[in-house]
Scaffold this motif. Structure first.
Motif, PDB file in Angstrom:
ATOM      1  N   ASP A   1      37.531  41.231  73.904  1.00  0.00           N
ATOM      2  CA  ASP A   1      37.608  39.784  74.107  1.00  0.00           C
ATOM      3  C   ASP A   1      39.037  39.333  74.389  1.00  0.00           C
ATOM      4  O   ASP A   1      39.284  38.477  75.219  1.00  0.00           O
ATOM      5  CB  ASP A   1      36.993  39.034  72.921  1.00  0.00           C
ATOM      6  CG  ASP A   1      37.892  39.021  71.717  1.00  0.00           C
ATOM      7  OD1 ASP A   1      37.884  40.007  70.955  1.00  0.00           O
ATOM      8  OD2 ASP A   1      38.623  38.036  71.543  1.00  0.00           O
TER       9      ASP A   1
ATOM     10  N   SER B   1      42.669  37.672  67.261  1.00  0.00           N
ATOM     11  CA  SER B   1      42.974  38.805  68.113  1.00  0.00           C
ATOM     12  C   SER B   1      44.061  38.480  69.122  1.00  0.00           C
ATOM     13  O   SER B   1      44.421  39.287  69.933  1.00  0.00           O
ATOM     14  CB  SER B   1      41.714  39.267  68.835  1.00  0.00           C
ATOM     15  OG  SER B   1      41.170  38.170  69.501  1.00  0.00           O
ATOM     16  N   THR B   2      44.582  37.244  69.070  1.00  0.00           N
ATOM     17  CA  THR B   2      45.642  36.910  69.985  1.00  0.00           C
ATOM     18  C   THR B   2      46.924  37.562  69.472  1.00  0.00           C
ATOM     19  O   THR B   2      47.583  37.058  68.585  1.00  0.00           O
ATOM     20  CB  THR B   2      45.845  35.392  70.034  1.00  0.00           C
ATOM     21  OG1 THR B   2      44.601  34.782  69.751  1.00  0.00           O
ATOM     22  CG2 THR B   2      46.395  34.961  71.342  1.00  0.00           C
TER      23      THR B   2
ATOM     24  N   LEU C   1      38.069  28.721  73.246  1.00  0.00           N
ATOM     25  CA  LEU C   1      38.261  29.667  74.326  1.00  0.00           C
ATOM     26  C   LEU C   1      39.560  30.457  74.134  1.00  0.00           C
ATOM     27  O   LEU C   1      39.670  31.601  74.533  1.00  0.00           O
ATOM     28  CB  LEU C   1      38.331  28.889  75.644  1.00  0.00           C
ATOM     29  CG  LEU C   1      38.307  29.680  76.931  1.00  0.00           C
ATOM     30  CD1 LEU C   1      36.994  30.399  77.091  1.00  0.00           C
ATOM     31  CD2 LEU C   1      38.547  28.765  78.114  1.00  0.00           C
ATOM     32  N   ASP C   2      40.539  29.830  73.502  1.00  0.00           N
ATOM     33  CA  ASP C   2      41.866  30.448  73.486  1.00  0.00           C
ATOM     34  C   ASP C   2      42.128  31.328  72.268  1.00  0.00           C
ATOM     35  O   ASP C   2      43.170  31.925  72.151  1.00  0.00           O
ATOM     36  CB  ASP C   2      42.961  29.384  73.627  1.00  0.00           C
ATOM     37  CG  ASP C   2      42.847  28.307  72.577  1.00  0.00           C
ATOM     38  OD1 ASP C   2      41.879  28.350  71.805  1.00  0.00           O
ATOM     39  OD2 ASP C   2      43.711  27.426  72.531  1.00  0.00           O
ATOM     40  N   GLN C   3      41.221  31.371  71.348  1.00  0.00           N
ATOM     41  CA  GLN C   3      41.381  32.339  70.265  1.00  0.00           C
ATOM     42  C   GLN C   3      40.040  32.695  69.659  1.00  0.00           C
ATOM     43  O   GLN C   3      39.093  31.931  69.715  1.00  0.00           O
ATOM     44  CB  GLN C   3      42.325  31.801  69.199  1.00  0.00           C
ATOM     45  CG  GLN C   3      41.811  30.566  68.503  1.00  0.00           C
ATOM     46  CD  GLN C   3      42.851  30.003  67.558  1.00  0.00           C
ATOM     47  OE1 GLN C   3      43.927  29.599  67.967  1.00  0.00           O
ATOM     48  NE2 GLN C   3      42.528  29.985  66.294  1.00  0.00           N
ATOM     49  N   LYS C   4      40.006  33.885  69.076  1.00  0.00           N
ATOM     50  CA  LYS C   4      38.782  34.326  68.435  1.00  0.00           C
ATOM     51  C   LYS C   4      38.650  33.534  67.147  1.00  0.00           C
ATOM     52  O   LYS C   4      39.565  33.498  66.342  1.00  0.00           O
ATOM     53  CB  LYS C   4      38.887  35.812  68.122  1.00  0.00           C
ATOM     54  CG  LYS C   4      37.619  36.397  67.600  1.00  0.00           C
ATOM     55  CD  LYS C   4      36.891  37.090  68.708  1.00  0.00           C
ATOM     56  CE  LYS C   4      35.652  37.788  68.200  1.00  0.00           C
ATOM     57  NZ  LYS C   4      34.885  38.274  69.343  1.00  0.00           N
ATOM     58  N   GLY C   5      37.518  32.873  66.978  1.00  0.00           N
ATOM     59  CA  GLY C   5      37.402  31.975  65.847  1.00  0.00           C
ATOM     60  C   GLY C   5      36.860  32.634  64.605  1.00  0.00           C
ATOM     61  O   GLY C   5      36.544  33.810  64.590  1.00  0.00           O
ATOM     62  N   ARG C   6      36.772  31.823  63.579  1.00  0.00           N
ATOM     63  CA  ARG C   6      36.133  32.262  62.355  1.00  0.00           C
ATOM     64  C   ARG C   6      34.696  31.775  62.416  1.00  0.00           C
ATOM     65  O   ARG C   6      34.226  31.347  63.448  1.00  0.00           O
ATOM     66  CB  ARG C   6      36.832  31.624  61.170  1.00  0.00           C
ATOM     67  CG  ARG C   6      38.311  31.706  61.372  1.00  0.00           C
ATOM     68  CD  ARG C   6      39.059  30.983  60.317  1.00  0.00           C
ATOM     69  NE  ARG C   6      40.406  31.563  60.349  1.00  0.00           N
ATOM     70  CZ  ARG C   6      41.256  31.518  59.357  1.00  0.00           C
ATOM     71  NH1 ARG C   6      40.903  30.937  58.249  1.00  0.00           N
ATOM     72  NH2 ARG C   6      42.415  32.066  59.465  1.00  0.00           N
TER      73      ARG C   6
ATOM     74  N   VAL D   1      37.981  36.677  60.451  1.00  0.00           N
ATOM     75  CA  VAL D   1      38.291  37.605  61.533  1.00  0.00           C
ATOM     76  C   VAL D   1      39.786  37.497  61.824  1.00  0.00           C
ATOM     77  O   VAL D   1      40.337  36.408  61.902  1.00  0.00           O
ATOM     78  CB  VAL D   1      37.478  37.237  62.784  1.00  0.00           C
ATOM     79  CG1 VAL D   1      37.763  38.211  63.898  1.00  0.00           C
ATOM     80  CG2 VAL D   1      36.010  37.201  62.449  1.00  0.00           C
TER      81      VAL D   1
ATOM     82  N   TYR E   1      40.110  37.394  77.763  1.00  0.00           N
ATOM     83  CA  TYR E   1      40.464  35.979  77.646  1.00  0.00           C
ATOM     84  C   TYR E   1      41.967  35.731  77.616  1.00  0.00           C
ATOM     85  O   TYR E   1      42.429  34.704  78.110  1.00  0.00           O
ATOM     86  CB  TYR E   1      39.814  35.373  76.396  1.00  0.00           C
ATOM     87  CG  TYR E   1      38.334  35.161  76.551  1.00  0.00           C
ATOM     88  CD1 TYR E   1      37.444  36.215  76.370  1.00  0.00           C
ATOM     89  CD2 TYR E   1      37.817  33.920  76.893  1.00  0.00           C
ATOM     90  CE1 TYR E   1      36.083  36.032  76.527  1.00  0.00           C
ATOM     91  CE2 TYR E   1      36.449  33.733  77.037  1.00  0.00           C
ATOM     92  CZ  TYR E   1      35.594  34.793  76.858  1.00  0.00           C
ATOM     93  OH  TYR E   1      34.247  34.604  77.015  1.00  0.00           O
ATOM     94  N   ASP E   2      42.718  36.639  77.035  1.00  0.00           N
ATOM     95  CA  ASP E   2      44.156  36.406  76.930  1.00  0.00           C
ATOM     96  C   ASP E   2      44.941  37.138  78.015  1.00  0.00           C
ATOM     97  O   ASP E   2      46.070  36.784  78.305  1.00  0.00           O
ATOM     98  CB  ASP E   2      44.667  36.846  75.549  1.00  0.00           C
ATOM     99  CG  ASP E   2      43.927  36.140  74.425  1.00  0.00           C
ATOM    100  OD1 ASP E   2      43.520  34.975  74.640  1.00  0.00           O
ATOM    101  OD2 ASP E   2      43.733  36.732  73.347  1.00  0.00           O
TER     102      ASP E   2
END
Lengths: 334, 375
Positions: free
Chosen positions: B275, B16-17, A269-274, B13, B279-280
């Motif tokens: 996103d 994006s944080t 949830l806390d970061q966009k994953g691979r 990817v 989310y952030d």
């Protein structure tokens, strides 16, 4: 501590439990030697995918296994030192409900649709504690208040369909906790609920657990819920426990490749994953569990020994065990 | 019977944080070029009438399932739509598919309003917008073989695959979704849940659509199988330049797969953005509550997290609260919230500012609150 009987007995001690189902396709070995124990006030999470035997184990403990086709073929279920499986039906019935109870996943089908929720709650006090109708009704209202049903007094005569999903689940919890049991088994209690309601229900369950110092077995497939509430975890695969560990240790460094695969396959949830790691293949057919380690056909680490020798639960550290020949290597991977 | 593992190469990817201000500015300065929107939804409304009486039906009200929703979908992107049950997200899916008739509002597909189309023109558009359903057990006809299920779209649109070609085309599709092409004559019950969902995806792909609407495509699957299907969907998107509308209640999965995310509450869009913006840097209290309620698979985060536990349930969409629909469960609600419907726009406090909090949010008192990252 000098006397034998003064020694604290584990609340629930399941030893080498085995359950089979006789189906048209053959004998499905749903539970193959499960061991776990729960102490008062402790939360054990039993984690597994569908078909892993987590719910069947719970049903066998509660004595509500459909038999036939299900049959307990071995093992012991010690509740405060007494084996439930060899107990007479009447003694067992008195324990079930009063001393141990269950919260089911789908409250709408677990509650009786043609009986008001008040009557269903009151029934327990009449049966187990011999209360009068009037007293038991008053108790029912009290309980509904306790699980925060708004305007409990006016709603005690309502039927299950008149409540929302979250309220129904809270009524289920009220019912399970009504007689202040020592042990509660919650089988996917929040799976059917939305996250905001799930948080309410889990909070309530945790609060009541503290209040009554109950042992709780939480059966779930959700690694997030487990991390939030459990003290220790038992991971099941193909009817066996493949790893047990205190919750922090397991998430920090799993000692079984299956656990590791599960942890890696959930998005964050806390970061966009691979790319998500996907465990290849499917869980085995329970009528034909492969020899050796049942996870070996899907395991990235599998060697010849895994296909021939079934790994026992190796002790990893205090309170930790893993059924993998290569637990050391798996543990070191992180 | 092993499902093939997805081993295809994936470019990592970029997380994006954005951590530092410089990074945030870099993100914000980068020109956003999404090209032409492929779908434009404008003020879409769907009210289901509530009637009384058997012989003389009288309308006594309406369930306002979708009540004025607008968004764009660009080519090759995934728009995630999240919300609790009953918020209208599945109705949106049906409206986009023109399986339901909109009460009012427009859905433009390449500039053409599909809510007003019928007959041949509608059929032509439908070829390009396909759907993958939630439950792989009930969305496949148990009496049809896999070949018939995946090939059925060709009966309706024969121009896509000539008769003689169909079997070959179906086998190609099976191969694309990672199933053995020899399974063409099998029936759905011979497959596992994950494999059935692959069949559903193959059927969705059959007509080479541009848009696929996915309504909870993985929520019925086990965790390990879920990852297989999510990876497959990502791979297919790259391969066929698909645009997805990805409807789900699992916020982690939506973040994983989506470029942009819309949060729905009771028939309205509460907040929409990329996103990372959602989310952030969420600014709508509902989004914050929703995100904070998600159980995170990390026991170390148990204490450090900012949890917002909402009280009560979602109100009935037949009788939604006046003004802001979230106000009955909102801890910030004031008189203004009951009187004035907040519009979905960049909140004034953030307008013109270089921050990821400057995205569309329908709240009078929008403010940023990071609930996802543990303190």
């Amino acid at each position: 501590m000098e006397h034998q009987r003064d020694q604290p007995v584990t609340l629930l001690d399941v030893r080498d439990l085995q359950v089979e189902f006789h189906t048209r396709d053959g004998v499905a070995k749903a539970v193959n030697g499960v061991n776990y124990c729960v102490d008062p006030g402790e939360t054990l999470a039993v984690l597994g995918e569908s078909g892993s035997g987590k719910s069947v184990t719970a049903q066998a403990i509660m004595g509500i296994l459909d038999s036939p086709p299900g049959r307990i073929t071995g093992g012991e279920v010690l509740f405060r030192g007494e084996d439930l499986l060899t107990m007479g039906a009447e003694t067992r019935r008195r324990i079930r409900g009063a001393k141990m109870s269950m919260v089911f996943q789908d409250a709408l089908s677990a509650l009786n649709p043609v009986m008001s929720v008040g009557a269903q709650l009151a029934e327990m006090f009449e049966v187990h504690e011999g209360m009068t109708r009037k007293d038991s009704r008053a108790k029912a209202v009290q309980l509904m208040d306790r699980v925060r049903i708004p305007a409990a007094k006016d709603r005690v005569g309502d039927y299950p369909h008149q409540f929302s999903g979250g309220m129904r689940q809270r009524i289920m919890i009220a019912m399970a906790l009504a007689l202040e049991p020592d042990l509660v088994i919650a089988d996917e209690p929040t799976t059917a609920l939305d996250v905001t309601v799930q948080a309410q229900v889990m909070d309530l369950l945790a609060e009541l657990q503290r209040e009554y110092n109950m042992g709780l077995i939480l059966i779930t497939h959700d690694l997030g819920v487990v991390a939030d509430v459990a003290d220790k975890i038992a991971v099941m695969y193909a009817g066996r426990i493949v790893e047990t560990a205190p919750v922090h240790d397991l998430y920090a460094a799993p000692a079984h490749p299956y656990t590791r695969g599960l942890l890696d396959s959930i998005p964050r949830l806390d970061q966009k994953g691979r790319q998500l790691y996907a465990i290849k293949g499917l869980p085995p057919d329970l009528t034909a569990i492969p020899p050796g380690c049942p996870f070996s056909p899907r395991c990235p680490r599998a060697q010849d020994i895994c296909r021939t020798d079934r790994p026992p639960l190796f002790a990893v550290s205090h309170g930790r065990a893993s059924a993998c020949h290569f637990w050391k290597e798996t543990l070191d991977e992180r | 019977m092993a499902e093939t593992a997805e081993n295809h190469e994936v470019s990592d990817v970029v997380p994006s944080t954005a951590e530092t201000t410089a990074e945030v500015e870099a993100v914000l300065d980068a020109p956003v070029d999404r090209g032409e929107p492929i779908l434009q939804v404008r003020n879409l409304v769907k009210h289901f009438p509530l009637t009384q009486g058997i012989l003389f039906k009288k309308q006594i009200g309406a369930v306002k399932a979708v009540d004025g929703i607008s968004f764009d979908l660009y080519k090759g992107e995934t728009l995630g739509i999240v919300g609790e049950s009953g918020c209208g997200k599945s109705t949106v899916a049906k409206l986009l598919m023109t399986l339901e008739t909109a009460t009012s509002g427009e859905v433009f597909y390449k500039g053409q309003d599909i809510t007003r189309l019928s007959g041949r023109a509608l059929k032509a558009v439908r070829r390009n917008i396909q759907m993958v359903f939630q439950d792989p057990y009930t969305s496949l006809n148990p009496r049809m073989t896999v070949g018939d299920i995946i090939g059925e779209p060709f009966d309706i649109h024969p121009e896509v695959a000539p008769k003689g070609d169909r079997r070959k085309r179906v086998q190609e599709l099976l191969d694309v979704v990672g199933l053995n092409p020899e399974y063409i004559n099998r029936y759905p019950h011979q497959f596992s849940g994950g494999q059935r969902q692959r069949i559903g995806i193959a059927r969705g792909l059959a007509l080479n659509p541009e848009v696929i609407i996915c309504d909870e495509p993985v929520s019925a699957l086990d965790v390990s199988v879920q990852a297989q299907v999510i990876n497959l969907m990502g791979k297919l998107q790259d391969e066929f330049e698909l645009s997805y509308v990805f409807i789900a209640h699992d916020l982690s999965i939506v973040r994983h797969i989506s470029d942009r995310v819309g949060v729905m509450y009771l028939g309205k869009m509460a907040e929409i953005g990329t996103d990372s913006e959602i989310y952030d840097h969420p600014t709508h209290p509902y989004t914050q509550a929703l995100l904070s309620a998600v159980p995170v698979p990390d026991p170390a985060a148990r204490e450090g997290r900012d949890r917002i536990i909402l009280t009560g349930d979602v109100p009935s969409p037949a009788n939604p609260p006046s003004g802001c629909r979230f106000r009955t469960r909102c801890w910030k609600a004031q008189d203004k919230c009951a009187e004035e419907v907040p519009l979905l726009a960049v909140p004034e406090v953030f307008a013109g500012k270089k921050t990821l909090a400057a995205h569309e949010s329908a709240c009078h008192f929008a403010e940023e609150r990071d609930v996802v990252h543990a303190a």
